[in-house]
Scaffold this active site. Structure first.
Site, PDB file in Angstrom:
ATOM      1  N   MET A  94       2.927  26.600  23.872  1.00 25.27           N
ATOM      2  CA  MET A  94       3.972  26.169  24.814  1.00 25.27           C
ATOM      3  C   MET A  94       4.965  27.306  25.063  1.00 25.27           C
ATOM      4  O   MET A  94       5.289  28.060  24.151  1.00 25.27           O
ATOM      5  CB  MET A  94       4.689  24.950  24.226  1.00 25.27           C
ATOM      6  CG  MET A  94       5.841  24.405  25.027  1.00 25.27           C
ATOM      7  SD  MET A  94       7.419  25.211  24.686  1.00 25.27           S
ATOM      8  CE  MET A  94       8.208  23.998  23.640  1.00 25.27           C
ATOM      9  N   GLU A 187      11.822  17.453  29.164  1.00 22.03           N
ATOM     10  CA  GLU A 187      12.457  17.039  27.900  1.00 22.03           C
ATOM     11  C   GLU A 187      13.823  16.403  28.154  1.00 22.03           C
ATOM     12  O   GLU A 187      14.768  17.092  28.539  1.00 22.03           O
ATOM     13  CB  GLU A 187      12.605  18.268  26.987  1.00 22.03           C
ATOM     14  CG  GLU A 187      13.230  17.924  25.649  1.00 22.03           C
ATOM     15  CD  GLU A 187      13.293  19.124  24.712  1.00 22.03           C
ATOM     16  OE1 GLU A 187      12.583  20.123  24.948  1.00 22.03           O
ATOM     17  OE2 GLU A 187      14.068  19.050  23.745  1.00 22.03           O
ATOM     18  N   LYS A 189      17.487  14.667  27.227  1.00 26.55           N
ATOM     19  CA  LYS A 189      18.514  14.692  26.187  1.00 26.55           C
ATOM     20  C   LYS A 189      19.772  14.073  26.794  1.00 26.55           C
ATOM     21  O   LYS A 189      20.100  14.383  27.944  1.00 26.55           O
ATOM     22  CB  LYS A 189      18.778  16.139  25.750  1.00 26.55           C
ATOM     23  CG  LYS A 189      19.712  16.252  24.546  1.00 26.55           C
ATOM     24  CD  LYS A 189      19.890  17.697  24.068  1.00 26.55           C
ATOM     25  CE  LYS A 189      20.728  17.751  22.805  1.00 26.55           C
ATOM     26  NZ  LYS A 189      20.995  19.129  22.342  1.00 26.55           N
ATOM     27  N   HIS A 226      17.129  13.562  20.017  1.00 24.93           N
ATOM     28  CA  HIS A 226      17.812  13.250  21.266  1.00 24.93           C
ATOM     29  C   HIS A 226      18.011  11.747  21.432  1.00 24.93           C
ATOM     30  O   HIS A 226      19.085  11.297  21.844  1.00 24.93           O
ATOM     31  CB  HIS A 226      17.053  13.840  22.453  1.00 24.93           C
ATOM     32  CG  HIS A 226      17.010  15.348  22.427  1.00 24.93           C
ATOM     33  ND1 HIS A 226      16.352  16.091  23.361  1.00 24.93           N
ATOM     34  CD2 HIS A 226      17.556  16.242  21.564  1.00 24.93           C
ATOM     35  CE1 HIS A 226      16.492  17.395  23.093  1.00 24.93           C
ATOM     36  NE2 HIS A 226      17.209  17.491  21.995  1.00 24.93           N
ATOM     37  N   ASP A 251       8.766  17.000  20.316  1.00 26.26           N
ATOM     38  CA  ASP A 251       9.672  17.782  19.472  1.00 26.26           C
ATOM     39  C   ASP A 251      10.086  16.921  18.278  1.00 26.26           C
ATOM     40  O   ASP A 251      10.770  15.898  18.442  1.00 26.26           O
ATOM     41  CB  ASP A 251      10.923  18.202  20.261  1.00 26.26           C
ATOM     42  CG  ASP A 251      10.667  19.392  21.179  1.00 26.26           C
ATOM     43  OD1 ASP A 251       9.502  19.822  21.273  1.00 26.26           O
ATOM     44  OD2 ASP A 251      11.637  19.888  21.787  1.00 26.26           O
ATOM     45  N   ASP A 261      24.442  17.338  17.588  1.00 23.93           N
ATOM     46  CA  ASP A 261      23.010  17.643  17.548  1.00 23.93           C
ATOM     47  C   ASP A 261      22.678  18.416  16.267  1.00 23.93           C
ATOM     48  O   ASP A 261      23.020  19.587  16.144  1.00 23.93           O
ATOM     49  CB  ASP A 261      22.707  18.480  18.795  1.00 23.93           C
ATOM     50  CG  ASP A 261      21.249  18.824  18.931  1.00 23.93           C
ATOM     51  OD1 ASP A 261      20.440  18.316  18.148  1.00 23.93           O
ATOM     52  OD2 ASP A 261      20.942  19.611  19.842  1.00 23.93           O
ATOM     53  N   ASP A 263      19.502  18.762  14.506  1.00 21.56           N
ATOM     54  CA  ASP A 263      18.208  19.459  14.357  1.00 21.56           C
ATOM     55  C   ASP A 263      17.771  19.564  12.892  1.00 21.56           C
ATOM     56  O   ASP A 263      17.393  20.642  12.405  1.00 21.56           O
ATOM     57  CB  ASP A 263      18.273  20.868  14.968  1.00 21.56           C
ATOM     58  CG  ASP A 263      18.172  20.841  16.493  1.00 21.56           C
ATOM     59  OD1 ASP A 263      17.658  19.851  17.046  1.00 21.56           O
ATOM     60  OD2 ASP A 263      18.616  21.816  17.115  1.00 21.56           O
ATOM     61  N   ASP A 293      11.173  21.149  16.384  1.00 21.42           N
ATOM     62  CA  ASP A 293      12.314  21.754  17.075  1.00 21.42           C
ATOM     63  C   ASP A 293      13.537  21.498  16.207  1.00 21.42           C
ATOM     64  O   ASP A 293      14.327  20.588  16.479  1.00 21.42           O
ATOM     65  CB  ASP A 293      12.476  21.166  18.476  1.00 21.42           C
ATOM     66  CG  ASP A 293      13.538  21.913  19.273  1.00 21.42           C
ATOM     67  OD1 ASP A 293      13.997  22.970  18.788  1.00 21.42           O
ATOM     68  OD2 ASP A 293      13.910  21.450  20.359  1.00 21.42           O
TER      69      ASP A 293
HETATM   70  C1  GCO Z   1      18.029  21.311  22.316  1.00 15.85           C
HETATM   71  C2  GCO Z   1      16.629  21.243  22.873  1.00 15.85           C
HETATM   72  C3  GCO Z   1      15.948  22.596  22.937  1.00 15.85           C
HETATM   73  C4  GCO Z   1      14.660  22.561  23.746  1.00 15.85           C
HETATM   74  C5  GCO Z   1      14.125  23.943  23.915  1.00 15.85           C
HETATM   75  C6  GCO Z   1      12.765  23.973  24.518  1.00 15.85           C
HETATM   76  O1  GCO Z   1      18.523  20.281  21.894  1.00 15.85           O
HETATM   77  O2  GCO Z   1      18.628  22.397  22.313  1.00 15.85           O
HETATM   78  O3  GCO Z   1      15.903  20.364  22.085  1.00 15.85           O
HETATM   79  O4  GCO Z   1      15.707  23.045  21.634  1.00 15.85           O
HETATM   80  O5  GCO Z   1      13.699  21.764  23.124  1.00 15.85           O
HETATM   81  O6  GCO Z   1      15.012  24.652  24.728  1.00 15.85           O
HETATM   82  O7  GCO Z   1      12.835  23.791  25.842  1.00 15.85           O
HETATM   83 MN    MN Z   2      13.827  20.081  21.943  1.00 20.88          MN
HETATM   84 MN    MN Z   3      17.179  19.218  20.702  1.00 25.17          MN
END
Ligand code: GCO
Ligand code: MN
Ligand code: MN
Length: 394
Positions: A94, A187, A189, A226, A251, A261, A263, A293
């Protein structure tokens, strides 16, 4: 640990685990503080990930090539990266574009009110698609980090949707004209970095895709964190995407509800939801990458980064193993069978409409009170699931 257990929990490329250069390469910078660990080069990250059993590595254009690099610098960086891929066999399934870091994109890229920014975003994305194709990528992700607003005084909401649609149509046509054959994954969010991001949920994307010129080329790239930030059930969102035939990428990470956020490492927080997500993915036969991710906590040094990466994969495999046990556990399967009540005669009546069936159904007598009295056994089923997860069943 027995050999069998070791095999099941050791990632191999067949497990299709991928990481972003930006994930294991994250240096611990956050809005309040400077990096806490050194930047690692892309070829080094590739070699490390391959050593851990990952399948692939994904990237934004600027994860590999700085936005102000010369053509010579670009070629050099791409050559070294490609060499590491060749040496290790790691794939780039990807690719995506960074349309959020540069100040030019501060009020949107494809949805900027400035036509010059929108054109530059298209140009930057085409270059990035060229790079992704050169590296072998087949999926192209669009995450509209800056496509949104804090205030709506600009009055561009309907225009922004049209600009976004025009951009995706242009880029899909570019991919086809170049023979790249990308599948595009949108994607969603809900917020961060914008106060409100356009297309906040999976459902928003599923509603938008049929308005594109080539809906067949577009699917969704949902992310655990997200939906969880917004208090939604991520597994439900993924089920709806699978039902629509649009799970092009996923992700994986983790997140406390209602926070910034985070992660987090996959499975770090919501282990039961993660279990039902892995069950859904595995039982549905999803064959795409399992992309993490996420990034190591800001507290960590490089050893913590690799502990994070190993942990994401190991927890996925642990949960996959629990799914196998769940599907084979006689008591759980009996409880599941008891939960569903089948009735062949009613299935026939309700299966497909006909005036006769409708009439027969309207005349049918139901014992409403008995239906309301029935206990479906979900407390017991859920407790059995918990005990399986906590290691006291098999
Ligand atoms: C975030 C997003 C990013 C995207 C990435 C791929 O919350 O910052 O999840 O991590 O997934 O930019 O397009
Ligand atoms: Mn992402
Ligand atoms: Mn993200």
């Amino acid at each position: 640990m027995t050999n069998a257990a070791h095999d099941v929990l050791s990632p191999t490329p067949d497990d299709r685990f991928t990481f972003g250069l930006w994930t294991v390469g994250q240096t611990g910078r956050d809005p309040f503080g400077e990096p806490t660990r050194a930047a690692l080069s892309a070829p080094y990250l590739v070699r490390q990930l391959a050593g851990l059993g990952a399948y692939g590595v994904n990237l934004h254009d600027n994860d590999l090539v700085p936005i102000d690099a010369t053509a010579r610098q670009r070629d050099h960086l791409v050559r070294d990266f490609q060499q590491a891929l060749n040496d290790t066999g790691l794939k780039v399934p990807m690719a995506t574009t960074n349309l959020f870091s540069d100040p030019a994109f501060k009020d949107g890229a494809f949805t900027s009110a400035d036509a010059r920014v929108r054109a530059y975003a298209l140009q930057k994305t085409m270059h990035s698609m060229d790079l992704g194709h050169e590296l072998g990528a087949e999926t192209y992700v669009f995450w509209g980090g800056r496509e949104g607003s804090e205030v709506d005084a600009g009055g561009k909401l309907l225009d922004a949707l049209a600009w976004f649609r025009d951009s995706l149509n242009f880029l899909a046509a570019y991919s086809e004209a170049q023979g790249y054959g990308y599948r595009f994954a949108l994607e969603p969010k809900p917020n961060e970095p914008r106060g409100d991001i356009f297309f906040p949920t999976a459902g928003s994307m599923l509603g938008f895709i049929p308005t594109l010129e080539r809906p067949d080329l577009f699917g969704v790239n949902p992310e655990f964190a997200h939906d969880t930030m917004a208090g939604l059930n991520f597994t439900h969102a993924v089920a709806q995407i699978i039902d629509a035939g649009k799970l092009f990428h996923i992700d994986l990470n983790d997140q406390k509800m209602g926070r910034f956020d985070q992660d987090l490492r996959f499975g770090a927080e919501n282990i039961k939801t993660a279990f039902f997500l892995v069950k859904l993915l595995e039982d549905s036969g999803y064959g795409g990458p399992r992309h993490f991710d996420a990034h190591a906590l800001r507290t960590e040094d490089e050893a913590g980064v690799w502990a994070f990466a190993r942990g994401c994969m190991r927890t996925y495999l642990l949960l996959k193993e629990k799914v196998r046990k769940f599907n084979e556990d006689p008591e759980i399967q009996a409880a599941l069978a008891a939960y569903r009540v089948e009735d062949a005669e009613l299935a026939e009546l309700t299966g497909r409409f006909s005036p006769e069936r409708a009439r027969a159904l309207k005349e049918r007598a139901f014992d409403r009170e008995a239906l309301g009295r029935r206990g479906p056994g979900l407390e017991q089923l859920d407790q059995l699931t918990m005990e399986l997860l906590l290691g006291v069943r098999g």
